[in-house]
Design a protein around this motif. Structure first.
Motif, PDB file in Angstrom:
ATOM      1  N   LEU A 198       0.828  -1.204   0.000  1.00  0.00           N
ATOM      2  CA  LEU A 198       0.000   0.000   0.000  1.00  0.00           C
ATOM      3  C   LEU A 198       0.864   1.256   0.000  1.00  0.00           C
ATOM      4  O   LEU A 198       0.501   2.281  -0.589  1.00  0.00           O
ATOM      5  CB  LEU A 198      -0.927   0.006   1.216  1.00  0.00           C
ATOM      6  CG  LEU A 198      -2.047  -1.045   1.237  1.00  0.00           C
ATOM      7  CD1 LEU A 198      -2.862  -0.912   2.518  1.00  0.00           C
ATOM      8  CD2 LEU A 198      -2.951  -0.901   0.024  1.00  0.00           C
ATOM      9  N   GLY A 199       2.038   1.174   0.644  1.00  0.00           N
ATOM     10  CA  GLY A 199       2.950   2.318   0.653  1.00  0.00           C
ATOM     11  C   GLY A 199       3.477   2.668  -0.729  1.00  0.00           C
ATOM     12  O   GLY A 199       3.516   3.845  -1.105  1.00  0.00           O
ATOM     13  N   ILE A 200       3.849   1.656  -1.511  1.00  0.00           N
ATOM     14  CA  ILE A 200       4.360   1.943  -2.848  1.00  0.00           C
ATOM     15  C   ILE A 200       3.245   2.473  -3.743  1.00  0.00           C
ATOM     16  O   ILE A 200       3.475   3.339  -4.599  1.00  0.00           O
ATOM     17  CB  ILE A 200       5.026   0.694  -3.469  1.00  0.00           C
ATOM     18  CG1 ILE A 200       5.775   1.053  -4.752  1.00  0.00           C
ATOM     19  CG2 ILE A 200       4.021  -0.394  -3.738  1.00  0.00           C
ATOM     20  CD1 ILE A 200       6.918   2.009  -4.556  1.00  0.00           C
ATOM     21  N   VAL A 201       2.013   1.990  -3.531  1.00  0.00           N
ATOM     22  CA  VAL A 201       0.874   2.521  -4.290  1.00  0.00           C
ATOM     23  C   VAL A 201       0.669   3.998  -3.955  1.00  0.00           C
ATOM     24  O   VAL A 201       0.479   4.843  -4.843  1.00  0.00           O
ATOM     25  CB  VAL A 201      -0.393   1.700  -4.010  1.00  0.00           C
ATOM     26  CG1 VAL A 201      -1.614   2.359  -4.641  1.00  0.00           C
ATOM     27  CG2 VAL A 201      -0.233   0.283  -4.543  1.00  0.00           C
ATOM     28  N   PHE A 202       0.710   4.323  -2.673  1.00  0.00           N
ATOM     29  CA  PHE A 202       0.533   5.716  -2.266  1.00  0.00           C
ATOM     30  C   PHE A 202       1.652   6.592  -2.814  1.00  0.00           C
ATOM     31  O   PHE A 202       1.417   7.720  -3.281  1.00  0.00           O
ATOM     32  CB  PHE A 202       0.491   5.807  -0.736  1.00  0.00           C
ATOM     33  CG  PHE A 202       0.527   7.204  -0.204  1.00  0.00           C
ATOM     34  CD1 PHE A 202      -0.610   8.004  -0.242  1.00  0.00           C
ATOM     35  CD2 PHE A 202       1.703   7.731   0.310  1.00  0.00           C
ATOM     36  CE1 PHE A 202      -0.571   9.308   0.233  1.00  0.00           C
ATOM     37  CE2 PHE A 202       1.743   9.035   0.791  1.00  0.00           C
ATOM     38  CZ  PHE A 202       0.606   9.826   0.758  1.00  0.00           C
TER      39      PHE A 202
END
Length: 246
Positions: free
Chosen positions: A130-134
């Protein structure tokens, strides 16, 4: 003319009017008597059933019917759970899409499919994805601001390409193999995960530094790109400089 003494044609009840010209009184017919044979489900036509109207609005009867309906529904739910448990124990994975709840696009059920001792690590990996998506979405927003300032549309298209490719590829190449490796305890899937997660870390380091290789590095909101923009415009440089690496 006196018609009182005229014979009544209907006096002889036994005369068959459909006989073939036979006027003798011997050709008579009689209607068969109605027999009290069984009708329907063994009931006679002369029997009556008393249906109490009070039972139609009896609240206790309704409560009993509702309780029976709820018990039957619970029994069916338990049966479905037993079948699902048997399927999962047989090693048949269930990959129905269930996340995010408002628009399911992936299958994700850590609490029920991942062993208890590995759930914390799986949650950390999910937070990493989710961090890389954000970060990739944030990168697009930051590059749009830089594009408005410099007028170079190429960096905007590159940022969009990073987001469109990075989000699904990161899920397919390393997060889903890790999820299945945790669920099935597969050494091959663990190896696949480690290989592509190293590439993921390398991309994060590259994005955090943003060296001036591709359009002076401004398609990624890294440290060097922020310093370059910061020298000309403080606010524009501060916003991309807040890009954090997963």
């Amino acid at each position: 003319m006196d018609r009182k003494n005229d014979p009544n044609p209907f006096d002889d009840e036994g005369v068959n009017p459909f006989s073939n010209g036979n006027k003798s009184t011997g050709s008579k017919f009689r209607l068969p008597k109605l027999a009290s044979d069984a009708l329907g489900f063994g009931r006679k036509h002369d029997t009556t059933d008393d249906i109490p109207l009070d039972t139609m609005n009896d609240p206790k009867k309704k409560e009993k019917e509702l309780a029976a309906w709820e018990a039957d529904l619970k029994r069916r739910e338990d049966d479905i759970r037993r079948r699902e448990g048997a399927v999962s124990r047989a090693g048949v994975p269930n990959d129905d899409r269930n996340w995010p709840p408002f628009f399911p696009i992936i299958h994700h059920d850590i609490a029920n499919e991942i062993p208890v001792h590995a759930q914390r690590l799986q949650y950390l990996a999910f937070a990493s994805w989710l961090g890389i998506v954000f970060c990739l979405v944030f990168n697009v927003i930051a590059v749009i601001i830089c594009w408005i300032r410099d007028g170079d549309v190429k960096i905007f298209f590159l940022a969009v390409i990073y987001a469109l490719l990075g989000c699904p590829l990161s899920y397919v190449l390393w997060y889903r193999p890790l999820y299945r490796a945790m669920r099935e305890d597969s050494a091959l899937k663990f190896s696949w995960f480690f290989l592509f997660y190293l590439l993921h870390i390398g991309f994060c380091i590259f994005a955090a530094i943003a060296p001036p290789f591709i359009f002076h590095g401004k398609s990624l909101t890294g440290i060097l790109a922020a310093i370059d923009v910061f020298s000309d415009h403080v606010m524009v440089g501060a916003f991309p400089g807040s890009f954090s690496v997963d």
